[in-house]
Write an enzyme that holds these catalytic residues in place. Structure first.
Site, PDB file in Angstrom:
ATOM      1  CE  LYS A 190      -1.761   3.060   1.867  1.00 19.18           C
ATOM      2  NZ  LYS A 190      -1.480   4.468   1.422  1.00 19.18           N
ATOM      3  CB  SER A 230       4.257  10.422  10.483  1.00 19.47           C
ATOM      4  OG  SER A 230       2.956   9.871  10.428  1.00 19.47           O
ATOM      5  CB  CYS A 273      13.175   9.157   7.561  1.00 22.93           C
ATOM      6  SG  CYS A 273      14.164   7.913   6.760  1.00 22.93           S
ATOM      7  CD  GLU A 317       9.651  13.585  10.861  1.00 18.36           C
ATOM      8  OE1 GLU A 317       8.512  13.156  11.123  1.00 18.36           O
ATOM      9  OE2 GLU A 317      10.471  12.944  10.190  1.00 18.36           O
TER      10      GLU A 317
HETATM   11  P1  NAD Z   1       2.391   9.185   6.867  1.00 18.65           P
HETATM   12  O1  NAD Z   1       2.547   8.563   8.204  1.00 18.65           O
HETATM   13  O2  NAD Z   1       1.441  10.300   6.703  1.00 18.65           O
HETATM   14  O3  NAD Z   1       1.950   8.064   5.784  1.00 18.65           O
HETATM   15  C1  NAD Z   1       2.603   6.830   5.687  1.00 18.65           C
HETATM   16  C2  NAD Z   1       1.615   5.797   5.161  1.00 18.65           C
HETATM   17  O4  NAD Z   1       0.551   5.650   6.091  1.00 18.65           O
HETATM   18  C3  NAD Z   1       0.995   6.180   3.829  1.00 18.65           C
HETATM   19  O5  NAD Z   1       0.873   5.014   3.038  1.00 18.65           O
HETATM   20  C4  NAD Z   1      -0.377   6.733   4.225  1.00 18.65           C
HETATM   21  O6  NAD Z   1      -1.352   6.517   3.236  1.00 18.65           O
HETATM   22  C5  NAD Z   1      -0.714   5.957   5.478  1.00 18.65           C
HETATM   23  N1  NAD Z   1      -1.489   6.743   6.446  1.00 18.65           N
HETATM   24  C6  NAD Z   1      -1.443   8.096   6.651  1.00 18.65           C
HETATM   25  N2  NAD Z   1      -2.278   8.446   7.639  1.00 18.65           N
HETATM   26  C7  NAD Z   1      -2.857   7.305   8.084  1.00 18.65           C
HETATM   27  C8  NAD Z   1      -3.823   7.026   9.102  1.00 18.65           C
HETATM   28  N3  NAD Z   1      -4.351   7.977   9.860  1.00 18.65           N
HETATM   29  N4  NAD Z   1      -4.200   5.741   9.273  1.00 18.65           N
HETATM   30  C9  NAD Z   1      -3.678   4.751   8.526  1.00 18.65           C
HETATM   31  N5  NAD Z   1      -2.767   4.974   7.541  1.00 18.65           N
HETATM   32  C10 NAD Z   1      -2.361   6.229   7.330  1.00 18.65           C
HETATM   33  O7  NAD Z   1       3.863   9.597   6.386  1.00 18.65           O
HETATM   34  P2  NAD Z   1       4.251  10.425   5.096  1.00 18.65           P
HETATM   35  O8  NAD Z   1       3.868  11.848   5.292  1.00 18.65           O
HETATM   36  O9  NAD Z   1       3.823   9.723   3.868  1.00 18.65           O
HETATM   37  O10 NAD Z   1       5.851  10.284   5.156  1.00 18.65           O
HETATM   38  C11 NAD Z   1       6.661  11.123   5.922  1.00 18.65           C
HETATM   39  C12 NAD Z   1       6.962  10.502   7.272  1.00 18.65           C
HETATM   40  O11 NAD Z   1       7.589   9.235   7.099  1.00 18.65           O
HETATM   41  C13 NAD Z   1       7.966  11.320   8.074  1.00 18.65           C
HETATM   42  O12 NAD Z   1       7.544  11.338   9.406  1.00 18.65           O
HETATM   43  C14 NAD Z   1       9.264  10.554   7.941  1.00 18.65           C
HETATM   44  O13 NAD Z   1      10.191  10.719   8.971  1.00 18.65           O
HETATM   45  C15 NAD Z   1       8.759   9.157   7.903  1.00 18.65           C
HETATM   46  N6  NAD Z   1       9.721   8.257   7.314  1.00 18.65           N
HETATM   47  C16 NAD Z   1      10.408   7.441   8.149  1.00 18.65           C
HETATM   48  C17 NAD Z   1      11.367   6.596   7.626  1.00 18.65           C
HETATM   49  C18 NAD Z   1      12.149   5.691   8.522  1.00 18.65           C
HETATM   50  O14 NAD Z   1      12.865   4.859   8.002  1.00 18.65           O
HETATM   51  N7  NAD Z   1      12.048   5.793   9.822  1.00 18.65           N
HETATM   52  C19 NAD Z   1      11.601   6.563   6.249  1.00 18.65           C
HETATM   53  C20 NAD Z   1      10.864   7.411   5.417  1.00 18.65           C
HETATM   54  C21 NAD Z   1       9.912   8.250   5.968  1.00 18.65           C
END
Ligand code: NAD
Length: 498
Positions: free
Chosen positions: A173, A226, A281, A383
């Site tokens: 997904k 996140s 990240c 962040e």
């Molecule tokens: P996000 O958490 O908004 O989304 C990640 C995934 O979760 C997406 O597929 C999204 O559709 C889904 N999602 C979003 N909100 C949701 C909810 N309420 N319920 C269920 N699913 C949900 O993250 P983003 O904005 O796409 O990416 C940026 C974030 O990812 C930053 O916080 C970054 O630090 C983190 N990140 C972490 C790493 C790591 O390795 N630790 C790597 C890349 C990105």
């Protein structure tokens, strides 16, 4: 306008979606397509396709799986340019960053090509008289990956090459913000000869995520995103009895000691702070300057930042692109005002930065440096995930390492120094999962594993590398007794003494 849909059972989905989302070109600020959002029923179909494929895929020989992985690796490499263009057009990152992410994802596919070696178990002969013991690792079944917008090719590739090589079937997904790379990857899998149903993609938002987390046939979930969503995914999916690794957000500190090579440190801070517009990240978002270096270091960084070329990914000279959405751009920009209101100073204000060749409607925000930041300010505690580098000035190494270790996040950190002993001490003391020594973004190679500590990882298994192999398999220990043929078994053909 393009329409991006799911990939289920070896082909694009041909249904009519009840819900869709917009896809933007961030450099133009325009909607360029629509993406279907999966309902629970569509997720059921994808999991069913993966479940159906599992029996024969887990039985496929390691040689067969390896051949397909090699073919996939070659195809992704041959399509790097196309993938990078797709990523750039939906995420906004410049061409070099997009090609770089494909290359880093490919390293994991290359690691997975060695799956025959990685799945070798142990064997002990004669643990008791005539008794042998050995261990094997078996796939879990259907596993799911849920991934963020910032690396639409690399982060999924942290997961599925290893999961599939281990004999699992996969449902991805991806982020709804840049969904197209996942479909190109699915087509390349099919071209590589992967049987239908082994790799599936469901597009969508939290409805699709909720359906995957609740589905009884999904055995394990890998999540990257996140921290609040990582925590929710971890709690929900472990509550449903699944194995989970959920990687969350970050606030990465780069510590510069007074003896550091300041030009090296300034170059590193700029590339790690503003590459991919800070939407990484492992981006450096806090520069911890151990006095008396701050004035000199900030001046060197400011000079470099002002010279950065900001523009669309289609401009091969551009060094930094737009942010992913207008809302995110505005939120990131709001930290500049909040920082100044809290007493920080703007050494570089990215809002005034020229954009070369981009549309006025694009989601632009140039690189900014906030100096004299303190740990109480929101630009330090949150962040930001954008092109803002916060400089915290401290008096000693001890203050610096305490700042790193007391931060609730623990993804990556780096130290810049010319003293090996100081670096060694920092490696030992800093409470983070990934440490760089004179390297600002210490993303581990594919044969190590990627993962943070504290609020940057829920679960105990890091992504890819041998920990990835462990995550996507279950261990089995076998104790086996076979009586010698002299006890009445098969004739071994020796002459019999009548
Ligand atoms: P996000 O958490 O908004 O989304 C990640 C995934 O979760 C997406 O597929 C999204 O559709 C889904 N999602 C979003 N909100 C949701 C909810 N309420 N319920 C269920 N699913 C949900 O993250 P983003 O904005 O796409 O990416 C940026 C974030 O990812 C930053 O916080 C970054 O630090 C983190 N990140 C972490 C790493 C790591 O390795 N630790 C790597 C890349 C990105």
């Amino acid at each position: 306008m393009k329409n991006v849909t799911h990939w289920i059972g070896g082909r694009p989905w041909d249904g009519a979606a009840q819900r869709q989302g917009d896809i933007y070109d961030p450099a133009a600020g325009q909607v360029t397509g629509r993406v279907d959002f999966a309902s629970a029923a569509v997720v059921d179909d994808a999991v069913a396709a993966a479940g159906k494929a599992f029996g024969s895929w887990r039985a496929a020989s390691l040689t067969k799986r390896t051949q397909i992985l090699f073919a996939f690796r070659e195809l992704v490499r041959a399509h790097t340019g196309e993938l990078a263009e797709l990523i750039s057009s939906e995420h906004g990152k410049v061409a070099g960053d997009a090609a770089g992410e494909v290359a880093r994802g490919l390293e994991v596919a290359e690691f997975a090509c060695g799956i025959g070696h990685l799945l070798k178990g142990g064997f002990s002969e004669n643990v008791s008289t005539g008794v042998d013991a050995y261990s094997i690792r078996q796939p879990l079944g259907v596993v799911a990956g849920i991934t963020p917008f910032n690396f639409p090719a690399m982060v999924p590739m942290w997961m599925f090459p290893i999961a599939i090589a281990c004999g699992n079937t996969f449902v991805l997904k991806p982020s709804e913000k840049d969904p197209s790379a996942s479909l190109l990857l699915a087509r390349l899998w099919a071209e590589a000869g992967l049987p239908e149903g082994v790799f599936n993609v469901v597009q969508g938002d939290k409805e699709a995520v909720g359906a995957l987390l609740a589905h009884p046939e999904v055995r394990a979930v890998s999540f990257v995103g996140s921290t609040p969503v990582a925590r929710y995914v971890y709690q929900t999916a472990t509550g449903a009895g699944k194995r989970v690794q959920a990687l969350g957000g970050a606030k990465n500190h780069m510590v510069v000691l007074p003896d550091a090579d300041l030009d090296l440190a300034a170059d590193a801070a700029v590339s790690a702070g503003f590459g991919s517009a800070g939407e990484r990240c492992m981006a450096v978002s806090v520069l911890v300057a151990v006095e008396p270096v701050a004035d000199d270091l900030v001046a060197r960084i400011a000079g470099r930042v002002k010279a950065l070329r900001v523009g669309p990914g289609s401009d091969t000279q551009a060094e930094m692109g737009p942010l992913v959405s207008a809302a995110h751009r505005d939120k990131v920009a709001s930290y500049l005002d909040a920082g100044v209101a809290g007493g920080a100073t703007l050494a570089v204000d990215g809002r005034a930065h020229a954009v070369t060749g981009g549309s006025e409607e694009g989601f632009w925000l140039g690189p900014s440096v906030l100096d004299h930041v303190t740990p109480q300010m929101s630009c330090y505690t949150d962040e930001i995930f954008g092109p803002v580098l916060s400089v915290v000035r401290v008096r000693s190494y001890h203050d610096a390492v305490a700042l790193v270790s007391e931060n609730p996040y623990g993804n990556g950190t780096a130290i810049f120094t010319s003293d090996g002993g100081a670096a060694r001490r920092f490696v030992n003391e800093a409470e983070c999962g990934m440490i760089g020594v004179n390297v600002p973004i210490p993303v581990p190679m594919a044969y190590y594993s990627f993962g943070g500590w504290k609020a940057s990882l829920f679960g105990d298994t890091h992504a890819y590398g041998t920990e990835g192999v462990h995550f996507y398999t279950r261990g089995k220990a076998v104790t086996s007794r076979w009586l010698d043929p002299s006890h009445g078994g098969v004739s071994l053909g020796f002459p019999q003494n009548q």
